[in-house]
Design an enzyme around this catalytic site. Structure first.
Site, short mmCIF file in Angstrom:
data_model
loop_
_atom_site.label_atom_id
_atom_site.label_comp_id
_atom_site.label_asym_id
_atom_site.label_seq_id
_atom_site.Cartn_x
_atom_site.Cartn_y
_atom_site.Cartn_z
N TYR A 159 38.83 36.77 36.84
CA TYR A 159 40.27 36.54 37.11
C TYR A 159 40.93 37.85 37.52
O TYR A 159 41.66 37.89 38.52
CB TYR A 159 40.91 35.96 35.85
CG TYR A 159 42.40 35.65 35.97
CD1 TYR A 159 42.85 34.51 36.64
CD2 TYR A 159 43.34 36.49 35.40
CE1 TYR A 159 44.20 34.23 36.72
CE2 TYR A 159 44.70 36.22 35.48
CZ TYR A 159 45.13 35.08 36.15
OH TYR A 159 46.47 34.80 36.24
N LYS A 163 42.84 38.93 41.08
CA LYS A 163 44.23 39.36 41.16
C LYS A 163 44.34 40.79 41.71
O LYS A 163 45.30 41.11 42.42
CB LYS A 163 44.91 39.24 39.80
CG LYS A 163 45.00 37.78 39.30
CD LYS A 163 45.83 36.90 40.24
CE LYS A 163 46.12 35.53 39.65
NZ LYS A 163 46.98 34.71 40.51
#
Ligand code: NAI
Length: 263
Positions: A159, A163
Site C-alpha cells: 500500500y 501511495k
C-alpha cells in the site's frame, strides 16, 4: 471587492470512488462550493446515492460506473462526464483499496492488485483527464495519496509503495503540464473513519488487541497515532480539495491533512 477565491460556480468536477467515504466528502464539498459533480464508483448504487446528495445541494450530477483498474472503463467515464457537462475542470482521483500483509506473506498477486487500483489507476485516470483538459488550457487534478505515501507502515509495504508512486507521479506530471494551465497535486489523508478503517474488515477491526472491541481499537489508534488525538473527516479532505481546485499557483505538491501524524 474581487470575486470569492474559494468558489467553484459553473465548474465541472469528476470524483472517482465518490460513492462513499472520502470521495463522497470531496464530491459534496465541491458541490457546496458551486461545482457540478460526476460521481464515479465501482459500485453504481452508492455512486447514485452521492449523486442524489449533490443534486440536493442544487448542483447537477451524474453517477457513473467505473473500474479504475480497466483502461476502457476509465475512457468511458471521462467521455460520459464530458458528454454530460461539456468539459471537465476538476478531477479527483480518489478510488483506492488496502490490504494488510507482512512483506513475508505478500504475494505477487497482492502487490499487483493494490498497484492496479492505487497507482496504475491514478496514472490512467490522469492521462485520460489530461486529454480533455489540455486543449482547454485549464485543469485541476487532485490525486488522493496518503501519509503512507510519505512514510512507511509495517504490514502495508505494498500500500505504501502504491501511495509513494502516486506522489512521485503527481510531482513529475505537474512539471510536464505546468505551462498549460493544469495543476496536479496529491492530497494525503491521515486517519479517516471510513470503511477503510472501521468495521470488522477495516484497519481497526484487523488491528485489534486480544479482547478489544473494534470501537475500542478505533479509539486507541486515534489516541496513540495522532498528535491531535482525533481522526480527520471526509469534510476535512473536502476543504483541501476545494482549495486545490481553486488555487492557480499550487502544483506538484503532496499536502497532508493528518493532524500532525506524519510530523
Ligand atoms: P472507502 O473504502 O471508504 O472508499 C473507497 C471507494 O473507492 C469505495 O466507494 C469503492 O467502491 C471505490 N473503489 C474501490 N476500488 C475501485 C475501483 N477499482 N474503481 C472505482 N472505484 C473503486 O475508502 P476511503 O477511506 O474513502 O479511501 C479513499 C481514498 O483515500 C483511497 O485512495 C485511500 O487509499 C485514501 N486514504 C484513506 C485513508 C483513511 O484513513 N480512510 C487514509 C489515507 C488515504
Amino acid at each position: 471587492m474581487g470575486a470569492d477565491p474559494m468558489q467553484l460556480n459553473g465548474k465541472k468536477a469528476l470524483v472517482t470512488g465518490g460513492g462513499r467515504g472520502i470521495g463522497q466528502g470531496i464530491a459534496l464539498a465541491l458541490a457546496r462550493a458551486g461545482a457540478d459533480v460526476a460521481v464515479a464508483d465501482l459500485d453504481i448504487d452508492i455512486a447514485r446515492e452521492t449523486a442524489s446528495k449533490v443534486e440536493a445541494l442544487g448542483r447537477q450530477s451524474l453517477a457513473l460506473e467505473v473500474d479504475v483498474a480497466e483502461t476502457g472503463s476509465i475512457a468511458r467515464m471521462v467521455d460520459d462526464a464530458t458528454a454530460a457537462f461539456g468539459h471537465v475542470d476538476i478531477a479527483v482521483n480518489n478510488a483506492g483499496i488496502i490490504s494488510i500483509k507482512s512483506v513475508a506473506e505478500l504475494s505477487a498477486e497482492d502487490w499487483d492488485q493494490i498497484m492496479a487500483v492505487n497507482a496504475r489507476g491514478v496514472f490512467l485516470c490522469t492521462q485520460a483527464e489530461l486529454r480533455v483538459m489540455r486543449p482547454r488550457r485549464f485543469g485541476r487534478i487532485i490525486n488522493v495519496a496518503s501519509i503512507a505515501g510519505k512514510v512507511g507502515f509495517p504490514d502495508l509495504s505494498h500500500y505504501s509503495a502504491s501511495k509513494f508512486a502516486v506522489i512521485g507521479f503527481t510531482n513529475a506530471v505537474a512539471k510536464e503540464v505546468a505551462a498549460e494551465g493544469v495543476t496536479v497535486n496529491a492530497l494525503c489523508p491521515g486517519i479517516v473513519g471510513t470503511g477503510m478503517w472501521r468495521g470488522e474488515e477495516g484497519l481497526s477491526g484487523r488491528w485489534r488487541q486480544e479482547g478489544e472491541s473494534e470501537e475500542a481499537s478505533w479509539e486507541r489508534h486515534q489516541k496513540t497515532l495522532l498528535p491531535q488525538g482525533v481522526a480527520q473527516t471526509p469534510e476535512d479532505m473536502g476543504q483541501l480539495a476545494v482549495y486545490l481546485a481553486c488555487a492557480e499557483h499550487v502544483t506538484g505538491q503532496a499536502i497532508a491533512v493528518d493532524g500532525g501524524f506524519s510530523l
